[in-house]
Scaffold this motif. Structure first.
Motif, PDB file in Angstrom:
ATOM      1  N   ALA A 102       0.931  -1.051  -0.080  1.00 19.11           N
ATOM      2  CA  ALA A 102      -0.181   0.042   0.097  1.00 19.11           C
ATOM      3  C   ALA A 102       0.987   1.114   0.046  1.00 19.11           C
ATOM      4  N   PHE A 103       1.865   1.221   0.820  1.00 18.34           N
ATOM      5  CA  PHE A 103       2.768   2.558   0.734  1.00 18.34           C
ATOM      6  C   PHE A 103       3.474   2.568  -0.385  1.00 18.34           C
ATOM      7  N   GLY A 104       4.077   1.449  -1.250  1.00 17.65           N
ATOM      8  CA  GLY A 104       4.812   1.494  -2.234  1.00 17.65           C
ATOM      9  C   GLY A 104       3.965   2.193  -3.402  1.00 17.65           C
ATOM     10  N   ALA A 105       2.670   1.813  -3.374  1.00 20.34           N
ATOM     11  CA  ALA A 105       1.656   2.590  -4.423  1.00 20.34           C
ATOM     12  C   ALA A 105       1.776   3.883  -4.442  1.00 20.34           C
ATOM     13  N   TYR A 106       2.082   4.576  -3.334  1.00 19.19           N
ATOM     14  CA  TYR A 106       1.932   6.173  -3.231  1.00 19.19           C
ATOM     15  C   TYR A 106       3.409   6.557  -3.092  1.00 19.19           C
ATOM     16  N   TYR A 107       4.470   5.857  -2.661  1.00 18.49           N
ATOM     17  CA  TYR A 107       5.795   6.325  -2.847  1.00 18.49           C
ATOM     18  C   TYR A 107       6.730   5.310  -3.401  1.00 18.49           C
ATOM     19  N   PRO A 108       6.619   5.256  -4.922  1.00 19.10           N
ATOM     20  CA  PRO A 108       7.253   4.016  -5.496  1.00 19.10           C
ATOM     21  C   PRO A 108       8.882   4.238  -5.372  1.00 19.10           C
ATOM     22  N   ALA A 109       9.361   5.411  -5.052  1.00 22.59           N
ATOM     23  CA  ALA A 109      10.932   5.372  -5.132  1.00 22.59           C
ATOM     24  C   ALA A 109      11.419   4.804  -3.510  1.00 22.59           C
ATOM     25  N   ARG A 110      10.294   4.658  -2.617  1.00 27.01           N
ATOM     26  CA  ARG A 110      10.766   4.182  -1.283  1.00 27.01           C
ATOM     27  C   ARG A 110      10.357   2.646  -1.191  1.00 27.01           C
ATOM     28  N   ALA A 111       9.498   2.287  -2.253  1.00 26.87           N
ATOM     29  CA  ALA A 111       8.743   0.973  -2.285  1.00 26.87           C
ATOM     30  C   ALA A 111       9.836  -0.313  -1.989  1.00 26.87           C
ATOM     31  N   ALA A 112      11.051  -0.209  -2.512  1.00 22.74           N
ATOM     32  CA  ALA A 112      11.743  -1.519  -2.200  1.00 22.74           C
ATOM     33  C   ALA A 112      12.393  -1.585  -0.821  1.00 22.74           C
ATOM     34  N   GLN A 113      12.772  -0.459  -0.305  1.00 23.77           N
ATOM     35  CA  GLN A 113      13.160  -0.247   0.825  1.00 23.77           C
ATOM     36  C   GLN A 113      11.852  -0.644   2.000  1.00 23.77           C
ATOM     37  N   MET A 114      10.596  -0.348   1.834  1.00 22.64           N
ATOM     38  CA  MET A 114       9.662  -0.527   2.751  1.00 22.64           C
ATOM     39  C   MET A 114       9.309  -2.203   2.759  1.00 22.64           C
ATOM     40  N   ARG A 115       9.529  -2.538   1.328  1.00 20.76           N
ATOM     41  CA  ARG A 115       9.094  -4.206   1.049  1.00 20.76           C
ATOM     42  C   ARG A 115      10.288  -5.190   1.846  1.00 20.76           C
ATOM     43  N   ALA A 116      11.531  -4.466   1.854  1.00 17.16           N
ATOM     44  CA  ALA A 116      12.664  -5.304   2.416  1.00 17.16           C
ATOM     45  C   ALA A 116      12.266  -4.935   3.908  1.00 17.16           C
ATOM     46  N   ALA A 117      11.983  -3.935   4.578  1.00 23.61           N
ATOM     47  CA  ALA A 117      11.493  -3.788   6.054  1.00 23.61           C
ATOM     48  C   ALA A 117      10.703  -4.919   6.397  1.00 23.61           C
ATOM     49  N   ALA A 118       9.440  -5.084   5.601  1.00 26.27           N
ATOM     50  CA  ALA A 118       8.345  -5.899   5.871  1.00 26.27           C
ATOM     51  C   ALA A 118       9.015  -7.436   5.857  1.00 26.27           C
ATOM     52  N   VAL A 119       9.796  -7.880   4.990  1.00 27.16           N
ATOM     53  CA  VAL A 119      10.453  -8.941   5.036  1.00 27.16           C
ATOM     54  C   VAL A 119      11.210  -9.284   6.362  1.00 27.16           C
ATOM     55  N   ARG A 120      11.982  -8.205   6.570  1.00 28.83           N
ATOM     56  CA  ARG A 120      12.670  -8.441   8.053  1.00 28.83           C
ATOM     57  C   ARG A 120      11.949  -8.293   9.314  1.00 28.83           C
ATOM     58  N   GLY A 121      10.685  -7.898   9.070  1.00 31.53           N
ATOM     59  CA  GLY A 121       9.664  -7.674  10.317  1.00 31.53           C
ATOM     60  C   GLY A 121       9.410  -9.346  10.699  1.00 31.53           C
ATOM     61  N   TYR A 122       9.200  -9.934   9.376  1.00 30.96           N
ATOM     62  CA  TYR A 122       8.778 -11.343   9.762  1.00 30.96           C
ATOM     63  C   TYR A 122       9.938 -12.352   9.928  1.00 30.96           C
ATOM     64  N   GLU A 123      10.968 -11.868   9.251  1.00 31.16           N
ATOM     65  CA  GLU A 123      12.057 -13.002   9.315  1.00 31.16           C
ATOM     66  C   GLU A 123      13.352 -12.326   9.645  1.00 31.16           C
ATOM     67  N   PRO A 124      13.602 -11.484  10.984  1.00 29.48           N
ATOM     68  CA  PRO A 124      14.695 -10.648  11.179  1.00 29.48           C
ATOM     69  C   PRO A 124      16.035 -11.403  11.088  1.00 29.48           C
ATOM     70  N   VAL A 125      17.190 -10.793  10.761  1.00 30.53           N
ATOM     71  CA  VAL A 125      18.461 -11.113  10.754  1.00 30.53           C
ATOM     72  C   VAL A 125      19.312  -9.986  11.336  1.00 30.53           C
ATOM     73  N   GLY A 126      20.383 -10.165  12.021  1.00 28.76           N
ATOM     74  CA  GLY A 126      20.872  -8.917  12.646  1.00 28.76           C
ATOM     75  C   GLY A 126      21.674  -8.359  11.904  1.00 28.76           C
ATOM     76  N   ASP A 127      21.137  -7.440  10.908  1.00 30.12           N
ATOM     77  CA  ASP A 127      21.801  -6.858  10.018  1.00 30.12           C
ATOM     78  C   ASP A 127      22.045  -5.417  10.116  1.00 30.12           C
ATOM     79  N   ALA A 128      23.474  -5.048  10.372  1.00 31.18           N
ATOM     80  CA  ALA A 128      23.846  -3.736  11.130  1.00 31.18           C
ATOM     81  C   ALA A 128      23.546  -2.694  10.086  1.00 31.18           C
ATOM     82  N   GLN A 129      23.776  -2.943   8.818  1.00 32.52           N
ATOM     83  CA  GLN A 129      23.533  -2.027   7.767  1.00 32.52           C
ATOM     84  C   GLN A 129      22.139  -1.767   7.759  1.00 32.52           C
ATOM     85  N   ALA A 130      21.241  -2.756   7.916  1.00 30.21           N
ATOM     86  CA  ALA A 130      19.858  -2.407   7.719  1.00 30.21           C
ATOM     87  C   ALA A 130      19.262  -1.362   8.979  1.00 30.21           C
ATOM     88  N   LEU A 131      19.905  -1.668  10.198  1.00 31.35           N
ATOM     89  CA  LEU A 131      19.705  -0.964  11.144  1.00 31.35           C
ATOM     90  C   LEU A 131      20.181   0.724  10.981  1.00 31.35           C
TER      91      LEU A 131
END
Length: 283
Positions: free
Chosen positions: A217-246
């Motif tokens: 839903a977010f990506g439909a209105y902010y396509p330039a940030r859509a990939a970042q938000m999709r990646a965050a959604a994946v990490r929300g379900y399957e978190p990894v200790g990614d320092a770069q993501a933080l």
């Protein structure tokens, strides 16, 4: 009947429909809920006004061994430190006893706080729309019905700028291991996705607690940030200790989102302790 069909989480009148029900609790989690109910009575007794489940378990989407048990307890008076310690002990006991859950979190608040004018569109909405009654009187009866509008967006997640300095501190103080960073990735990913969703919620005109759907839903209105938000959604379900993501959360996506949120919806009304309370979906 056709007029009871929910679209985008709304009822036939366009109000956000309450999600979750005891009847949706998956079979594997029913013993956990039954024991939690009994222990809440034992621990808080007559001091407890009501108690609720929220999250994936009452929504029926919990995963065995991966999902946590989320509880909201409303006390008749303001919670004291002894109450918070009792809640922590209850959480630890349940988590140790039931392998089908991965953690327990109990939020404590008072009846007066839930029903206060200040919390009507944050903690009140959270209780009325995202929490499933477990014990006692359902305080949703004293709260209004809610639409997915800008007021609700502002009061649920319009405090991200306030949270970012605290997040930076937590990241700096966390151990330099994947295991230490993983809970932070999970928590911050979920909060950012929910904030991104409520940014566009009035335009999308609906409600969902599914992180993937929120990100889309977010990506439909902010396509330039859509990939970042999709990646965050994946990490929300399957978190990894990614320092770069933080780092990206507190240095890039988070600051941009806080600024855009304030521009579109304004800033959340200050709370006495500036804690941000439950947020959309309990953060």
């Amino acid at each position: 009947m056709a007029d009871t069909v929910l679209r985008n989480g709304l009822d036939a009148q366009g109000y956000i429909a309450r999600e979750g029900a005891l009847g949706r609790v998956p079979r594997a989690f029913r013993p956990v809920v039954a024991v939690a109910r009994d222990r809440l009575l034992d621990v808080f007794g007559a001091r407890m006004d009501s108690a609720y489940l929220y999250g994936s378990i009452p929504r029926g989407t919990a995963r065995v061994g991966r999902s946590d048990l989320d509880l909201l307890v409303v006390l008749r008076e303001e919670p004291a430190e002894a109450d918070r310690e009792a809640a922590r002990e209850l959480d630890a006991g349940l988590d140790k006893e039931f392998p089908q859950i991965d953690g327990v979190g109990t939020l404590l608040c008072s009846r007066a706080q839930v029903l206060s004018d200040l919390e009507t569109y944050d903690l009140g909405w959270f209780l009325a729309c995202l929490c499933t009654p477990l014990l006692g009187e359902d305080l949703a009866e004293y709260l209004p019905r809610y639409r997915p509008d800008s007021l609700l967006a502002r009061e649920t997640n319009g405090d991200l700028a306030l949270l970012l300095p605290r997040w930076r501190k937590r990241i700096a103080e966390a151990g330099d291991t994947d295991e230490a960073r993983q809970p932070l990735v999970r928590f911050m990913s979920r909060r950012l996705v929910r904030t991104g969703f409520t940014l566009v919620m009035p335009r999308w005109n609906g409600w969902t607690s599914d992180l993937a759907e929120m990100a889309e839903a977010f990506g439909a209105y902010y396509p330039a940030r859509a990939a970042q938000m999709r990646a965050a959604a994946v990490r929300g379900y399957e978190p990894v200790g990614d320092a770069q993501a933080l780092r990206s959360y507190v240095d890039d996506l988070g600051p941009w989102l806080a600024e855009e949120y304030a521009r579109v919806h304004g800033v959340k009304a200050p709370r006495p302790d500036q804690s941000g309370q439950a947020g959309a979906g309990g953060g």
